[in-house]
Design an enzyme around this catalytic site. Structure first.
Site, PDB file in Angstrom:
ATOM      1  N   ILE A   1       0.823  -1.197   0.000  1.00 42.54           N
ATOM      2  CA  ILE A   1       0.000   0.000   0.000  1.00 42.54           C
ATOM      3  C   ILE A   1       0.863   1.256   0.000  1.00 42.54           C
ATOM      4  O   ILE A   1       0.562   2.244  -0.677  1.00 42.54           O
ATOM      5  CB  ILE A   1      -0.949  -0.022   1.211  1.00 42.54           C
ATOM      6  CG1 ILE A   1      -2.016  -1.116   1.021  1.00 42.54           C
ATOM      7  CG2 ILE A   1      -1.623   1.333   1.418  1.00 42.54           C
ATOM      8  CD1 ILE A   1      -2.844  -1.399   2.255  1.00 42.54           C
TER       9      ILE A   1
ATOM     10  N   TYR B   1      -0.109  -8.762  15.961  1.00 41.29           N
ATOM     11  CA  TYR B   1      -0.163  -7.821  14.841  1.00 41.29           C
ATOM     12  C   TYR B   1      -1.362  -6.895  14.976  1.00 41.29           C
ATOM     13  O   TYR B   1      -1.235  -5.666  14.859  1.00 41.29           O
ATOM     14  CB  TYR B   1      -0.235  -8.570  13.514  1.00 41.29           C
ATOM     15  CG  TYR B   1      -0.503  -7.642  12.347  1.00 41.29           C
ATOM     16  CD1 TYR B   1       0.513  -6.819  11.852  1.00 41.29           C
ATOM     17  CD2 TYR B   1      -1.772  -7.564  11.765  1.00 41.29           C
ATOM     18  CE1 TYR B   1       0.262  -5.950  10.805  1.00 41.29           C
ATOM     19  CE2 TYR B   1      -2.017  -6.696  10.716  1.00 41.29           C
ATOM     20  CZ  TYR B   1      -0.999  -5.888  10.240  1.00 41.29           C
ATOM     21  OH  TYR B   1      -1.248  -5.013   9.217  1.00 41.29           O
TER      22      TYR B   1
ATOM     23  N   LYS C   1      -1.361  -2.702  15.449  1.00 43.69           N
ATOM     24  CA  LYS C   1      -2.074  -1.748  14.595  1.00 43.69           C
ATOM     25  C   LYS C   1      -3.094  -0.943  15.414  1.00 43.69           C
ATOM     26  O   LYS C   1      -3.304   0.246  15.167  1.00 43.69           O
ATOM     27  CB  LYS C   1      -2.762  -2.474  13.447  1.00 43.69           C
ATOM     28  CG  LYS C   1      -1.814  -3.226  12.519  1.00 43.69           C
ATOM     29  CD  LYS C   1      -0.745  -2.322  11.921  1.00 43.69           C
ATOM     30  CE  LYS C   1      -1.291  -1.348  10.894  1.00 43.69           C
ATOM     31  NZ  LYS C   1      -0.218  -0.542  10.255  1.00 43.69           N
TER      32      LYS C   1
END
Length: 316
Positions: free
Chosen positions: A32, A181, A185
């Site tokens: 991204i 993870y 985030k």
């Protein structure tokens, strides 16, 4: 705060010009982040790719230049897992001001065992959250020198179902890669919301916005060789998924809008329009658990202690 109804029409394929502005995209060499950098380069701005891998960064800059004639794009070495190197990385930007930083770089592990950075932090929490937290402190003088700079933090839909364990931020007791993870985030997203609150309290001109890309798959992403190659077979097999998710080029849209659109305000959350998974970017309500000031404050204090500084201590 801008309302949804007052926001001007936004065309992801017809972006406003940004000549003379300077943007930094962490992890701009792949995924991204690459498409954020490519799309921002098309506005005439100077775009700097922060990457820990010089070879991949060079491939990404070459790809952008091939697709965007006259692109003002370059790279600096940036390793978010090494907190002691961040000051030098910011110096290497060699700019007088920074109009926006897109905190995009990240590590996602899906196997055991638990890994740590050189500073002794769990690798995903240490890189994804603490690295960007510390980087923002180093960047704040450059951001404050711009007339209306933005810190854009890229979260993840994976964080929506997670909750932080403030007594075990480093996942020492019960390490599960997927959960670690998601929590890293989520910590980033708490940071982005809390940063804006503290900047407002300090009277800063810098705004902080949180975005997420929804569902973004490699197999639905257009090829950018050698940065990314999607085979015909992969595209065909992923075609049914396109009803619900999208490619990483579209996953970049919320971050690009957060950088460029004057209708976007600090403290907001932006993501894809359709179920938060695909489509053009739109503002969405801040998730309930992200609105918890007690958790945000405790995470902030812990992060200051772990990195040795406070990003909201704005100079001047």
């Amino acid at each position: 705060m801008s309302s949804l109804s007052s926001a001007p029409p936004w065309n992801v394929r017809r972006l406003p010009g940004a000549h003379g502005r300077v943007f930094l995209v962490t992890g701009g060499n792949a995924g991204i982040g690459y498409f954020v950098a490519e799309q921002l380069s098309a506005t005439g701005a100077t775009v700097v790719l922060g990457s820990r891998n010089p070879a991949r960064a060079e491939a990404a800059t070459a790809s952008i230049r091939a697709r965007v004639p006259g692109a003002r794009v370059r790279a600096v070495r940036l390793d978010l897992a090494d907190l002691s190197s961040l000051g030098t990385a910011v110096e290497s930007l060699a700019v007088e001001r920074l109009d926006a930083v897109v905190h995009n770089a990240g590590i996602a592990l899906d196997d055991m065992p638990r890994k740590e950075t050189g500073d002794g932090h769990e690798l995903m929490f240490g890189t994804n959250h603490l690295g960007h937290f510390a980087l923002t402190r180093w960047l704040m003088p450059l951001l404050s020198a711009a007339p209306a700079a933005r810190v854009v933090t890229t979260g993840s839909f994976a964080a929506k179902s997670e909750r932080l364990d403030l007594d075990d931020l480093q996942s020492r007791k019960d390490y599960r890669p997927g959960r670690a993870y998601g929590r890293s985030k989520l910590a980033q997203m708490y940071f982005g919301i809390e940063l804006d609150r503290r900047l407002r309290a300090a009277g800063s001109t810098v705004a902080s916005v949180v975005v997420h890309p929804g569902g973004a798959l490699d197999s639905l992403t257009p090829s950018r060789p050698p940065v990314h190659v999607t085979t015909t077979g992969a595209r065909l097999s992923a075609a049914p998924a396109a009803l619900l998710v999208q490619g990483k080029h579209a996953g970049a849209w919320p971050a690009v809008r957060a950088v460029l659109d004057p209708a976007v305000d600090g403290g907001q959350l932006w993501g894809p329009r359709v179920f938060g998974l695909r489509g053009a970017p739109r503002r969405e309500p801040v998730w309930n658990h992200l609105s918890d000031p007690s958790t945000a404050a405790r995470l902030w204090d812990a992060s200051c202690g772990l990195t040795g500084g406070d990003p909201a201590a704005v100079p001047g």
